[in-house]
Write a protein that holds these residues in place. Structure first.
Motif, PDB file in Angstrom:
ATOM      1  N   THR A 198       0.824  -1.217   0.000  1.00 41.58           N
ATOM      2  CA  THR A 198       0.000   0.000   0.000  1.00 41.58           C
ATOM      3  C   THR A 198       0.857   1.267   0.000  1.00 41.58           C
ATOM      4  OG1 THR A 198      -0.169   0.184   2.406  1.00 41.58           O
ATOM      5  CG2 THR A 198      -1.807  -1.192   1.313  1.00 41.58           C
ATOM      6  N   GLU A 199       2.149   1.100   0.314  1.00 46.81           N
ATOM      7  CA  GLU A 199       3.052   2.255   0.377  1.00 46.81           C
ATOM      8  C   GLU A 199       3.748   2.515  -0.959  1.00 46.81           C
ATOM      9  OE1 GLU A 199       3.865   4.312   3.038  1.00 46.81           O
ATOM     10  OE2 GLU A 199       2.182   3.392   4.107  1.00 46.81           O
ATOM     11  N   ALA A 200       3.648   1.565  -1.887  1.00 51.93           N
ATOM     12  CA  ALA A 200       4.439   1.649  -3.113  1.00 51.93           C
ATOM     13  C   ALA A 200       3.898   2.711  -4.071  1.00 51.93           C
ATOM     14  CB  ALA A 200       4.468   0.286  -3.801  1.00 51.93           C
ATOM     15  N   VAL A 254      -6.002  -2.723  -0.485  1.00 52.15           N
ATOM     16  CA  VAL A 254      -6.422  -1.628  -1.354  1.00 52.15           C
ATOM     17  C   VAL A 254      -5.197  -0.754  -1.581  1.00 52.15           C
ATOM     18  CG1 VAL A 254      -7.889   0.399  -1.565  1.00 52.15           C
ATOM     19  CG2 VAL A 254      -8.787  -1.687  -0.512  1.00 52.15           C
ATOM     20  N   VAL A 255      -4.820  -0.567  -2.837  1.00 53.98           N
ATOM     21  CA  VAL A 255      -3.595   0.171  -3.149  1.00 53.98           C
ATOM     22  C   VAL A 255      -3.921   1.413  -3.964  1.00 53.98           C
ATOM     23  CG1 VAL A 255      -2.139  -1.893  -3.068  1.00 53.98           C
ATOM     24  CG2 VAL A 255      -3.173  -1.206  -5.246  1.00 53.98           C
ATOM     25  N   THR A 256      -3.091   2.423  -3.828  1.00 58.43           N
ATOM     26  CA  THR A 256      -3.303   3.672  -4.574  1.00 58.43           C
ATOM     27  C   THR A 256      -1.977   4.208  -5.103  1.00 58.43           C
ATOM     28  OG1 THR A 256      -3.164   4.839  -2.463  1.00 58.43           O
ATOM     29  CG2 THR A 256      -5.377   4.430  -3.322  1.00 58.43           C
ATOM     30  N   PRO A 257      -1.263   3.413  -5.896  1.00 57.52           N
ATOM     31  CA  PRO A 257       0.030   3.873  -6.401  1.00 57.52           C
ATOM     32  C   PRO A 257      -0.150   4.920  -7.504  1.00 57.52           C
ATOM     33  CG  PRO A 257      -0.554   1.818  -7.457  1.00 57.52           C
ATOM     34  CD  PRO A 257      -1.640   2.098  -6.446  1.00 57.52           C
ATOM     35  N   ASP A 258       0.950   5.560  -7.883  1.00 56.59           N
ATOM     36  CA  ASP A 258       0.913   6.462  -9.036  1.00 56.59           C
ATOM     37  C   ASP A 258       0.695   5.651 -10.311  1.00 56.59           C
ATOM     38  OD1 ASP A 258       1.472   8.508  -7.311  1.00 56.59           O
ATOM     39  OD2 ASP A 258       3.656   8.362  -7.614  1.00 56.59           O
ATOM     40  N   VAL A 259       1.405   4.513 -10.398  1.00 57.52           N
ATOM     41  CA  VAL A 259       1.287   3.681 -11.602  1.00 57.52           C
ATOM     42  C   VAL A 259       1.070   2.224 -11.182  1.00 57.52           C
ATOM     43  CG1 VAL A 259       2.423   2.891 -13.718  1.00 57.52           C
ATOM     44  CG2 VAL A 259       2.843   5.215 -12.875  1.00 57.52           C
ATOM     45  N   TYR A 260       0.061   1.607 -11.776  1.00 58.79           N
ATOM     46  CA  TYR A 260      -0.240   0.191 -11.525  1.00 58.79           C
ATOM     47  C   TYR A 260      -0.171  -0.534 -12.853  1.00 58.79           C
ATOM     48  CZ  TYR A 260      -2.734  -3.883  -9.550  1.00 58.79           C
ATOM     49  OH  TYR A 260      -3.092  -5.134  -9.098  1.00 58.79           O
ATOM     50  N   ILE A 261       0.795  -1.428 -12.992  1.00 60.42           N
ATOM     51  CA  ILE A 261       0.930  -2.163 -14.263  1.00 60.42           C
ATOM     52  C   ILE A 261       0.353  -3.562 -14.055  1.00 60.42           C
ATOM     53  CG2 ILE A 261       2.505  -2.829 -16.110  1.00 60.42           C
ATOM     54  CD1 ILE A 261       4.492  -0.772 -15.093  1.00 60.42           C
ATOM     55  N   ALA A 262      -0.839  -3.795 -14.615  1.00 59.31           N
ATOM     56  CA  ALA A 262      -1.559  -5.064 -14.435  1.00 59.31           C
ATOM     57  C   ALA A 262      -1.197  -5.995 -15.586  1.00 59.31           C
ATOM     58  CB  ALA A 262      -3.060  -4.819 -14.412  1.00 59.31           C
ATOM     59  N   ILE A 263      -0.480  -7.048 -15.270  1.00 58.10           N
ATOM     60  CA  ILE A 263       0.034  -7.947 -16.318  1.00 58.10           C
ATOM     61  C   ILE A 263      -0.641  -9.311 -16.208  1.00 58.10           C
ATOM     62  CG2 ILE A 263       2.116  -8.969 -17.306  1.00 58.10           C
ATOM     63  CD1 ILE A 263       3.734  -6.761 -15.948  1.00 58.10           C
ATOM     64  N   GLY A 264      -1.379  -9.699 -17.255  1.00 56.35           N
ATOM     65  CA  GLY A 264      -2.061 -11.000 -17.225  1.00 56.35           C
ATOM     66  C   GLY A 264      -3.114 -11.073 -16.143  1.00 56.35           C
ATOM     67  N   HIS A 271     -10.882  -7.942  -7.823  1.00 53.39           N
ATOM     68  CA  HIS A 271      -9.521  -7.420  -7.978  1.00 53.39           C
ATOM     69  C   HIS A 271      -9.572  -5.891  -8.127  1.00 53.39           C
ATOM     70  CE1 HIS A 271      -5.254  -7.488  -8.776  1.00 53.39           C
ATOM     71  NE2 HIS A 271      -5.482  -6.591  -9.716  1.00 53.39           N
ATOM     72  N   VAL A 272     -10.476  -5.459  -8.986  1.00 58.32           N
ATOM     73  CA  VAL A 272     -10.598  -4.027  -9.265  1.00 58.32           C
ATOM     74  C   VAL A 272     -10.892  -3.240  -7.984  1.00 58.32           C
ATOM     75  CG1 VAL A 272     -12.031  -2.328 -10.466  1.00 58.32           C
ATOM     76  CG2 VAL A 272     -11.184  -4.343 -11.686  1.00 58.32           C
ATOM     77  N   ALA A 273     -11.647  -3.859  -7.075  1.00 58.89           N
ATOM     78  CA  ALA A 273     -11.973  -3.201  -5.805  1.00 58.89           C
ATOM     79  C   ALA A 273     -10.715  -2.735  -5.081  1.00 58.89           C
ATOM     80  CB  ALA A 273     -12.765  -4.159  -4.909  1.00 58.89           C
ATOM     81  N   GLY A 274      -9.589  -3.386  -5.352  1.00 61.44           N
ATOM     82  CA  GLY A 274      -8.367  -3.045  -4.642  1.00 61.44           C
ATOM     83  C   GLY A 274      -7.459  -2.077  -5.361  1.00 61.44           C
ATOM     84  N   MET A 275      -7.677  -1.833  -6.671  1.00 65.91           N
ATOM     85  CA  MET A 275      -6.677  -1.046  -7.398  1.00 65.91           C
ATOM     86  C   MET A 275      -7.247   0.073  -8.257  1.00 65.91           C
ATOM     87  SD  MET A 275      -7.451  -2.471 -10.452  1.00 65.91           S
ATOM     88  CE  MET A 275      -6.182  -2.113 -11.666  1.00 65.91           C
ATOM     89  N   LYS A 276      -8.556   0.241  -8.215  1.00 66.11           N
ATOM     90  CA  LYS A 276      -9.125   1.238  -9.125  1.00 66.11           C
ATOM     91  C   LYS A 276      -8.734   2.660  -8.728  1.00 66.11           C
ATOM     92  CE  LYS A 276     -13.705   1.522  -6.966  1.00 66.11           C
ATOM     93  NZ  LYS A 276     -13.541   0.570  -5.871  1.00 66.11           N
ATOM     94  N   GLY A 277      -8.224   2.828  -7.525  1.00 70.90           N
ATOM     95  CA  GLY A 277      -7.803   4.159  -7.086  1.00 70.90           C
ATOM     96  C   GLY A 277      -6.402   4.527  -7.549  1.00 70.90           C
ATOM     97  N   ALA A 278      -5.742   3.657  -8.311  1.00 69.93           N
ATOM     98  CA  ALA A 278      -4.407   3.983  -8.808  1.00 69.93           C
ATOM     99  C   ALA A 278      -4.512   5.183  -9.747  1.00 69.93           C
ATOM    100  CB  ALA A 278      -3.807   2.786  -9.541  1.00 69.93           C
ATOM    101  N   ASP A 279      -3.482   6.011  -9.732  1.00 69.60           N
ATOM    102  CA  ASP A 279      -3.510   7.223 -10.549  1.00 69.60           C
ATOM    103  C   ASP A 279      -3.519   6.872 -12.037  1.00 69.60           C
ATOM    104  OD1 ASP A 279      -3.510  10.049 -10.406  1.00 69.60           O
ATOM    105  OD2 ASP A 279      -1.508   9.979 -11.346  1.00 69.60           O
ATOM    106  N   THR A 280      -2.594   6.012 -12.440  1.00 65.21           N
ATOM    107  CA  THR A 280      -2.543   5.565 -13.838  1.00 65.21           C
ATOM    108  C   THR A 280      -2.486   4.043 -13.867  1.00 65.21           C
ATOM    109  OG1 THR A 280      -1.293   7.535 -14.430  1.00 65.21           O
ATOM    110  CG2 THR A 280      -1.276   5.727 -16.019  1.00 65.21           C
ATOM    111  N   ILE A 281      -3.359   3.456 -14.674  1.00 66.15           N
ATOM    112  CA  ILE A 281      -3.409   1.990 -14.769  1.00 66.15           C
ATOM    113  C   ILE A 281      -2.988   1.581 -16.179  1.00 66.15           C
ATOM    114  CG2 ILE A 281      -4.924  -0.044 -14.714  1.00 66.15           C
ATOM    115  CD1 ILE A 281      -6.696   1.641 -12.705  1.00 66.15           C
ATOM    116  N   VAL A 282      -1.995   0.691 -16.245  1.00 62.19           N
ATOM    117  CA  VAL A 282      -1.531   0.157 -17.530  1.00 62.19           C
ATOM    118  C   VAL A 282      -1.816  -1.340 -17.534  1.00 62.19           C
ATOM    119  CG1 VAL A 282       0.445  -0.125 -19.070  1.00 62.19           C
ATOM    120  CG2 VAL A 282       0.348   1.861 -17.533  1.00 62.19           C
ATOM    121  N   ILE A 295     -11.026  -0.028 -17.132  1.00 57.85           N
ATOM    122  CA  ILE A 295     -10.517   0.949 -16.159  1.00 57.85           C
ATOM    123  C   ILE A 295      -9.078   1.345 -16.444  1.00 57.85           C
ATOM    124  CG2 ILE A 295     -12.064   0.299 -14.257  1.00 57.85           C
ATOM    125  CD1 ILE A 295      -9.499  -1.199 -13.135  1.00 57.85           C
ATOM    126  N   ALA A 296      -8.450   0.700 -17.445  1.00 60.71           N
ATOM    127  CA  ALA A 296      -7.052   1.024 -17.737  1.00 60.71           C
ATOM    128  C   ALA A 296      -6.958   2.377 -18.447  1.00 60.71           C
ATOM    129  CB  ALA A 296      -6.434  -0.065 -18.613  1.00 60.71           C
TER     130      ALA A 296
END
Ligand SMILES: Cc1cc2nc3c(=O)[nH]c(=O)nc-3n(C[C@H](O)[C@H](O)[C@H](O)COP(=O)(O)OP(=O)(O)OC[C@H]3O[C@@H](n4cnc5c(N)ncnc54)[C@H](O)[C@@H]3O)c2cc1C
Lengths: 322, 262
Positions: A198-200, A254-264, A271-282, A295-296
């Motif tokens: 959550t700190e990343a 639940v994470v809120t990083p600047d960039v979340y790179i979702a691979i595979g 899953h989305v419930a935990g990462m949709k708050g990321a600033d940029t999703i790739v 949501i990407a």
């Protein structure tokens, strides 16, 4: 005729889904031209009733039974309350606790049940929308019944914010303690450990697309090269390939990083419930229909085993031989 | 002791798919044992391996094709299987939660298990409701979303996995229905020997009539009216080209963002 929505709380706090139920419930009550009533069951019912007293709520029933959630208490209390107020629509959250009582309540009251509803519309009957096949399609269902029960997907409706002036009424449920076959003994927090995802600022997150544990070094190398932290979807943790504290999602972090790179990662709702708050999703995924692309911000529709090694090399790293 | 495990063959959708009418076209579907049920089968088989005289019976509602999936559960150690199917099930548009609970309740009545394990949800329609509805129907206790289970002296001590990394510790009286969450164990692969043995294990087919039910059980006030591909809500920028080119675009983006220097 009324709409009755069941609120949720845990360890002294009203959960967000309760405020979302107010919004969804008010919308349905408006469509039906009727009142919105809430039930608050267990814990500090007076305090919780104050919390959920939002604009659009007509009546809040407080049921002062027990401290924490017990499905037997909920089932009995809701069945008795529903028998008294005769709701057209009974709304419950599609939360983990909702999964633990809503089907029993619907059975007990002999109501048709549709779960995990994301939208509804009145057209004489009620037509509800839900997702199927891992979010790849949407379906609508027509409910041809006078009364029905729905569970509402969390985070689908906005939280009701404005204060209201609902009537607050205590409801005396007659709970048969001898019929309670479960005892809740407490809670346990899981998933502590070495890394706090959550700190990343940057997360490289891997899902089932990685296929085998032997392939993990590929994304580990990518994370290293980028100076990012490695996280994952649930199956990776279920398989024991990464520890629980790396799991992103409803039952993970639940994470809120600047960039979340979702691979595979397909982008299942939990899953989305935990990462949709990321600033940029790739997203990097072979399936152009995967819900993650909804949501990407950026995406590469391609095989991760082709793209990730190229990416590592872009930054001067060396992709491991798999 | 007898454990009944409900299993479902779920449809998985190809990357490219067609919708025909109210469902996805058969040609775009592949079938597999529901992920959550795989963990439920494993849990039951582990209990049978750790205790004497445990019989593990699986039940599925599904067409003949589903036998492949059921054999997989048998190959992993279940003792025998029941499959419920007939023309009225074949012709039903879909089975709602209540219909499934009705059918499974009739099976429970016939089999009289000590407890029932189900998956939390099926990967395809994701109702997440059958197990608890069944429990209510047959007067069993229950617990939903179980990710740890210990059975002793007529009580199931379980962990229910809540949201946000919190588990609830609950004692559930038997007989009960427990809906099993992934991660509770490590499902085994079916061994070649297991697969051979599975061919010889009993797999009985029941019609609704055999279970004392008639086709009114498939009637439902809930009717599917449409299926469609949702319009993407997103406005993702998709980088196109060879892997080298797309990786280059992403690298440029990450540099511009300041994620990586140089
Ligand atoms: C109560 C409950 C709680 C849950 N909590 C969580 C949670 O906290 N977190 C969580 O993540 N899940 C959770 N889940 C599980 C969730 O429903 C999904 O099963 C899970 O998120 C799927 O993970 P995935 O996207 O990695 O796998 P899949 O859905 O199998 O997706 C894999 C993706 O990889 C793509 N792919 C395959 N091969 C490649 C390749 N070579 N290159 C690129 N792409 C490829 C595929 O196209 C697919 O989209 C929960 C479920 C329940 C019922």
């Amino acid at each position: 005729m009324t709409v009755l929505a069941i609120t949720e709380h845990r360890r002294g706090d009203v959960r967000d889904v309760s405020y979302e139920l107010v919004t969804a419930g008010r919308e349905l009550a408006d469509d039906l031209g009727t009142d919105l009533e809430l039930a608050v069951i267990g814990g500090d019912v007076e305090g919780f009733a104050d919390d959920v007293n939002r604009d659009g709520v007509d009546t809040i029933y407080t049921v002062d039974e027990g401290e924490e959630f017990n499905h037997g208490v909920y089932t009995q209390a809701i069945e008795q309350l529903a028998t008294e107020v005769e709701p057209t629509a009974l709304l419950m959250p599609n939360s983990v606790n909702g999964l633990d009582y809503a089907p029993a309540v619907a059975e007990g009251l002999d109501l048709p049940l549709v779960t995990d509803v994301v939208d509804f519309e009145t057209n004489g009957n009620l037509e509800v929308t839900r997702e199927q096949y891992g979010g790849k399609v949407e379906t609508t269902y027509d409910i041809d019944a006078d009364d029905y029960a729905l569970t509402i997907r969390p985070a689908e409706w906005p939280k009701a914010e404005a204060a209201g002036d609902a009537a607050i009424e205590a409801f005396d449920a007659d709970i048969d303690e001898s019929a309670l076959g479960t005892t809740v003994n407490g809670f346990e927090e899981v998933g502590g450990g070495d890394v706090d995802i959550t700190e990343a600022d940057v997360l490289v997150s891997i899902g089932r697309g990685i296929d085998e544990e032997e392939n993990l070094p590929l994304v580990e190398e990518l994370a290293d090269t980028l100076g990012a932290t490695l996280s994952s979807s649930r199956p990776i943790v279920d398989n024991g390939w990464l520890p629980k504290n790396r799991q992103v999602g409803q039952s993970g972090k639940v994470v809120t990083p600047d960039v979340y790179i979702a691979i595979g990662i397909s982008g299942a709702v939990q899953h989305v419930a935990g990462m949709k708050g990321a600033d940029t999703i790739v997203a990097i995924n072979t399936d152009p229909n995967a819900p993650i692309y909804d949501i990407a911000d950026y995406g590469i529709v391609d095989d991760l085993f082709d793209v990730v090694p190229e990416l590592i090399e872009e930054f001067g790293g060396e992709a491991p031989d798999l | 002791m007898k454990i009944l495990v409900t299993v479902k063959e779920v449809a998985e959708v190809d990357d490219e798919f067609q919708i025909s009418g109210l469902d996805i076209d058969e040609g775009s579907l592949e079938y597999d044992l529901n992920e959550w049920d795989d963990y439920a089968v494993e849990e039951a088989v582990q209990i049978s391996e750790e205790n004497d005289d445990v019989e593990v019976v699986t039940v599925t509602i599904g067409p003949e094709r589903a036998e492949e999936t059921v054999r997989m559960a048998l190959a992993k150690g279940a003792d025998r299987a029941l499959r419920v199917w007939d023309d009225s099930l074949e012709n039903a548009q879909f089975l709602d939660v209540e219909s499934k609970a009705d059918i499974l309740a009739a099976v429970v009545e016939e089999e009289d298990p000590d407890f029932v394990l189900t998956g939390v949800q099926a990967g395809d329609d994701a109702n997440g409701a059958t197990g608890v509805a069944l429990a209510d129907r047959i007067g069993f206790e229950w617990a939903a979303v179980v990710n740890a289970l210990d059975i002793e002296a007529g009580v199931a001590s379980v962990h229910r996995e809540l949201e946000g990394g919190i588990e609830e510790l609950t004692d559930v009286e038997l007989p009960s229905v427990l809906t099993i969450q992934t991660g509770i164990n490590e499902p085994r692969y079916a061994s070649l020997r297991g697969i051979r043995q599975a061919q010889r294990k009993p797999l009985d087919v029941h019609t609704l009539d055999d279970l004392g039910l008639d086709d009114s059980v498939v009637e439902s006030p809930v009717e599917r009216t449409s299926m469609y591909e949702p319009e993407s809500e997103g406005d993702a920028t998709l980088w196109e080209g060879s892997a080298e080119e797309t990786a280059g675009e992403l690298a440029t983006f990450l540099r511009d963002k300041g994620v990586v220097e140089g």
